[in-house]
Design an enzyme around this catalytic site. Structure first.
Site, PDB file in Angstrom:
ATOM      1  N   CYS A  24       0.828  -1.223   0.000  1.00  0.00           N
ATOM      2  CA  CYS A  24       0.000   0.000   0.000  1.00  0.00           C
ATOM      3  C   CYS A  24       0.854   1.262   0.000  1.00  0.00           C
ATOM      4  CB  CYS A  24      -0.930   0.013   1.203  1.00  0.00           C
ATOM      5  SG  CYS A  24      -2.091  -1.352   1.178  1.00  0.00           S
ATOM      6  N   HIS A  34      -3.539   7.280   2.995  1.00  0.00           N
ATOM      7  CA  HIS A  34      -3.912   6.007   2.372  1.00  0.00           C
ATOM      8  C   HIS A  34      -5.305   5.626   2.855  1.00  0.00           C
ATOM      9  CE1 HIS A  34      -3.950   1.933   1.087  1.00  0.00           C
ATOM     10  NE2 HIS A  34      -3.744   1.422   2.283  1.00  0.00           N
ATOM     11  N   ASN A  81     -10.130  -0.105  -0.360  1.00  0.00           N
ATOM     12  CA  ASN A  81      -8.670  -0.021  -0.315  1.00  0.00           C
ATOM     13  C   ASN A  81      -8.111  -0.579  -1.630  1.00  0.00           C
ATOM     14  OD1 ASN A  81      -5.949  -0.326   0.162  1.00  0.00           O
ATOM     15  ND2 ASN A  81      -6.187  -1.316   2.160  1.00  0.00           N
TER      16      ASN A  81
HETATM   17  O1  UT7 Z   1      -3.886  -1.217   3.581  1.00  0.00           O
HETATM   18  C1  UT7 Z   1      -2.984  -1.972   4.315  1.00  0.00           C
HETATM   19  C2  UT7 Z   1      -3.118  -1.747   5.744  1.00  0.00           C
HETATM   20  N1  UT7 Z   1      -4.325  -2.361   6.251  1.00  0.00           N
HETATM   21  C3  UT7 Z   1      -5.004  -1.731   7.191  1.00  0.00           C
HETATM   22  O2  UT7 Z   1      -4.656  -0.639   7.559  1.00  0.00           O
HETATM   23  C4  UT7 Z   1      -6.161  -2.449   7.831  1.00  0.00           C
HETATM   24  C5  UT7 Z   1      -6.054  -2.381   9.333  1.00  0.00           C
HETATM   25  N2  UT7 Z   1      -7.086  -3.115  10.062  1.00  0.00           N
HETATM   26  C6  UT7 Z   1      -8.398  -2.774  10.019  1.00  0.00           C
HETATM   27  O3  UT7 Z   1      -8.781  -1.862   9.302  1.00  0.00           O
HETATM   28  C7  UT7 Z   1      -9.356  -3.489  10.926  1.00  0.00           C
HETATM   29  O4  UT7 Z   1      -8.647  -4.242  11.868  1.00  0.00           O
HETATM   30  C8  UT7 Z   1     -10.345  -4.434  10.176  1.00  0.00           C
HETATM   31  C9  UT7 Z   1     -11.322  -3.593   9.363  1.00  0.00           C
HETATM   32  C10 UT7 Z   1      -9.592  -5.373   9.264  1.00  0.00           C
HETATM   33  C11 UT7 Z   1     -11.156  -5.234  11.190  1.00  0.00           C
HETATM   34  O5  UT7 Z   1     -11.806  -4.372  12.106  1.00  0.00           O
HETATM   35  P1  UT7 Z   1     -11.703  -4.641  13.693  1.00  0.00           P
HETATM   36  O6  UT7 Z   1     -12.469  -3.591  14.344  1.00  0.00           O
HETATM   37  O7  UT7 Z   1     -10.250  -4.771  14.039  1.00  0.00           O
HETATM   38  O8  UT7 Z   1     -12.483  -5.989  13.836  1.00  0.00           O
HETATM   39  P2  UT7 Z   1     -11.990  -7.422  14.332  1.00  0.00           P
HETATM   40  O9  UT7 Z   1     -11.193  -8.096  13.284  1.00  0.00           O
HETATM   41  O10 UT7 Z   1     -11.403  -7.325  15.702  1.00  0.00           O
HETATM   42  O11 UT7 Z   1     -13.374  -8.118  14.482  1.00  0.00           O
HETATM   43  C12 UT7 Z   1     -14.372  -7.662  15.422  1.00  0.00           C
HETATM   44  C13 UT7 Z   1     -15.571  -8.549  15.306  1.00  0.00           C
HETATM   45  C14 UT7 Z   1     -15.221 -10.033  15.380  1.00  0.00           C
HETATM   46  O12 UT7 Z   1     -16.271 -10.709  16.044  1.00  0.00           O
HETATM   47  P3  UT7 Z   1     -16.134 -11.130  17.579  1.00  0.00           P
HETATM   48  O13 UT7 Z   1     -14.930 -12.000  17.647  1.00  0.00           O
HETATM   49  O14 UT7 Z   1     -15.963  -9.837  18.332  1.00  0.00           O
HETATM   50  O15 UT7 Z   1     -17.417 -11.818  17.846  1.00  0.00           O
HETATM   51  C15 UT7 Z   1     -15.188 -10.461  13.941  1.00  0.00           C
HETATM   52  O16 UT7 Z   1     -15.451 -11.838  13.760  1.00  0.00           O
HETATM   53  O17 UT7 Z   1     -16.188  -8.367  14.040  1.00  0.00           O
HETATM   54  C16 UT7 Z   1     -16.295  -9.618  13.368  1.00  0.00           C
HETATM   55  N3  UT7 Z   1     -16.154  -9.380  11.947  1.00  0.00           N
HETATM   56  C17 UT7 Z   1     -17.172  -9.097  11.141  1.00  0.00           C
HETATM   57  N4  UT7 Z   1     -18.484  -8.990  11.370  1.00  0.00           N
HETATM   58  C18 UT7 Z   1     -19.288  -8.682  10.314  1.00  0.00           C
HETATM   59  C19 UT7 Z   1     -14.998  -9.365  11.216  1.00  0.00           C
HETATM   60  N5  UT7 Z   1     -15.274  -9.086   9.939  1.00  0.00           N
HETATM   61  C20 UT7 Z   1     -16.630  -8.916   9.859  1.00  0.00           C
HETATM   62  C21 UT7 Z   1     -17.509  -8.610   8.816  1.00  0.00           C
HETATM   63  N6  UT7 Z   1     -18.828  -8.502   9.076  1.00  0.00           N
HETATM   64  N7  UT7 Z   1     -17.087  -8.400   7.557  1.00  0.00           N
END
Ligand code: UT7
Length: 335
Positions: free
Chosen positions: A116, A256, A286
């Site tokens: 990225c 970004h 993204n």
């Molecule tokens: O471009 C390169 C650099 N990349 C980035 O900068 C991305 C950085 N990371 C992020 O943007 C975020 O971490 C994500 C968008 C990838 C994820 O968001 P998060 O707030 O960190 O969520 P998480 O992975 O901790 O998941 C929270 C909850 C989980 O459920 P439980 O375990 O709390 O019950 C996931 O299973 O959300 C759930 N979850 C979803 N629910 C509905 C994860 N993905 C989804 C989804 N729809 N698509």
């Protein structure tokens, strides 16, 4: 002769027509518009559905758009740097395919792998060729067919990415416009948190790697999120301090586009007024190395960039490679 800076003199882009909405994704995996909108800020992304149209196709379209706008003759281009994580082939360089498609016959062409962070890395590399006087007209092309490496059965990653390409023309300027400062770095301790696990020499493709979905984007989102905020803030603050810039001095801050929460957190921490933070993640998701050029292209087309505008861009991606640049915009854009 005054100091030569590397200034952007035109921007082109290409976005495929197909719009993949959150509602359509909700029918593919267990997700919903509310989760994606509040956790990431994306409403839709573009997808190149045609398997015959690889990253070089998108990049070629972006360069054609740029050439049309700037009336550039392909013979004038001396260097093509392509930033991509989704190359047509492991080798040769995607830059070579784009150059061939665009009739560029007199240029050195190579790819940059900085995920990225590809655009800011490639612009920084290009600036050294321009500042030294070694090359006069440089093309930086960022092109990503992210959909080829997104696992559309994995709800944690499939809402995040979109396809798209951007291209900028870079030339020398002796009036103080262009790239003023750049602070790009890599923290190799981050390699395991964001990668494609198989398909390279460390883990060649096999039936097992295909069965294990190891040819898709793998990301530990929370770790990446934390490092993204910390490192984008640190490098942005460093570049602003070095150039005596306060938030209100900037006309634009272009981060970004990976997550709206990251963009807002960084903007707040480095004290940039929120109306100067450019955001279009809701439309395109993204697009990895292409996000910042696509922002510039939109801003150019909307007449939002004026000669002399002070702009800071920041990025973060796999590697981890990250950083910030400070530019003084070089031309007036009209609607
Ligand atoms: O471009 C390169 C650099 N990349 C980035 O900068 C991305 C950085 N990371 C992020 O943007 C975020 O971490 C994500 C968008 C990838 C994820 O968001 P998060 O707030 O960190 O969520 P998480 O992975 O901790 O998941 C929270 C909850 C989980 O459920 P439980 O375990 O709390 O019950 C996931 O299973 O959300 C759930 N979850 C979803 N629910 C509905 C994860 N993905 C989804 C989804 N729809 N698509």
């Amino acid at each position: 002769m005054g100091k030569i800076n590397a200034v952007i003199t035109g921007v082109g882009a290409f976005l495929p027509d197909y719009v993949l909405t959150n509602d359509e994704l909700s029918r593919m995996v267990d997700t919903n518009d509310e989760w994606i909108t509040t956790r990431v800020g994306i409403k839709e992304r573009r997808i190149e559905k045609d398997p015959q149209k690889p990253a070089s196709f998108l990049g070629t379209k972006a360069v054609e758009n740029l050439f049309e706008r700037t009336h550039t003759n392909p013979d004038e281009i001396e260097l093509v740097i392509c930033a991509t994580s989704t190359p047509d082939h492991i080798f040769p360089a995607t830059a070579a395919y784009i150059a061939e498609n665009c009739g560029i016959k007199h240029a050195l062409c190579f790819d940059v792998q900085a995920a990225c962070a590809g655009f800011l890395t490639a612009y920084t590399i290009a600036s050294n060729f321009i500042e030294s006087g070694r090359k006069k007209k440089v093309l930086v092309v960022t092109t990503e067919k992210m959909s080829f490496m997104v696992d559309y059965t994995d709800r944690a990653t499939c809402p995040l990415f979109g396809d798209g390409a951007g291209a900028v023309l870079i030339e020398g300027n002796e009036e103080g416009f262009g790239l003023i400062d750049s602070e790009m770095r890599t923290d190799g301790a981050g390699t395991d948190y964001l990668q494609m696990k198989a398909g390279g020499s460390a883990k060649p493709a096999s039936h097992e790697t295909v069965d294990a979905h190891e040819h898709f984007v793998y990301q530990e989102g929370k770790v990446v999120f934390k490092h993204a905020v910390t490192n984008m803030c640190a490098t942005t603050a460093e570049v602003m301090e070095r150039n005596n810039l306060k938030g209100e001095d900037l006309r634009w801050f272009i981060p970004h586009q990976a997550n709206l929460r990251i963009i807002e957190a960084v903007g707040e921490r480095v004290a940039i007024p929120s109306d100067r933070v450019y955001v279009n993640i809701q439309k395109y998701g993204n697009t990895s190395s292409a996000t910042i050029p696509i922002c510039l292209w939109e801003m150019q087309n909307n007449g939002q960039l004026k000669k002399g505008d002070k702009i800071v861009c920041t990025t973060f991606g796999a590697g981890f490679t990250f950083g910030a640049i400070y530019i003084k915009w070089g031309y007036d854009t009209d609607k």
